[in-house]
Design a protein around this motif. Structure first.
Motif: not given
Length: 117
Positions: A99-105
């Motif tokens: 799934p797509a991340l909803d924050y920057w890693r």
């Protein structure tokens, strides 16, 4: 050049060409429960055998390479040309394995918190 050949030879050549392209292509399209093998795929469209596919194809379809789901395509136009159903799509969204991340890693971010000592 093929115009000079007799019709029965042209039919045999066309049938051999269809068999060869069908055999080497692993790509297929799923529209609901129906599955159709692709003969060609390019940047903004793909082609199917007209005799195997419905007369018109529109909407959201899934494209597979063997068993691997690779694209979801939104077909906006389709027409029959020379025994092939040519489908043009508006978008081809690659399918992600996670799934797509909803924050920057951040690459250097800590994996977990360290306990106080």
């Amino acid at each position: 050049m093929l115009e000079y050949l007799p019709q029965h030879l042209r039919d045999h050549l066309e049938a051999a060409h269809r068999r060869r392209t069908r055999r080497k292509s692993r790509l297929r399209v799923e529209l609901g429960d129906a599955v159709f093998p692709l003969t060609r795929f390019w940047q903004d469209g793909f082609a199917l055998e007209a005799r195997l596919a419905p007369a018109r194809m529109r909407g959201l379809v899934d494209v597979y390479d063997g068993s691997r789901h690779i694209f979801q395509c939104l077909i906006v136009a389709s027409e029959t040309e020379e025994g092939e159903l040519i489908c043009l799509f508006k978008r081809a969204t690659p399918v992600a394995s996670q799934p797509a991340l909803d924050y920057w890693r951040d690459e250097n971010a800590p994996v977990g918190y360290l306990p106080k000592m």
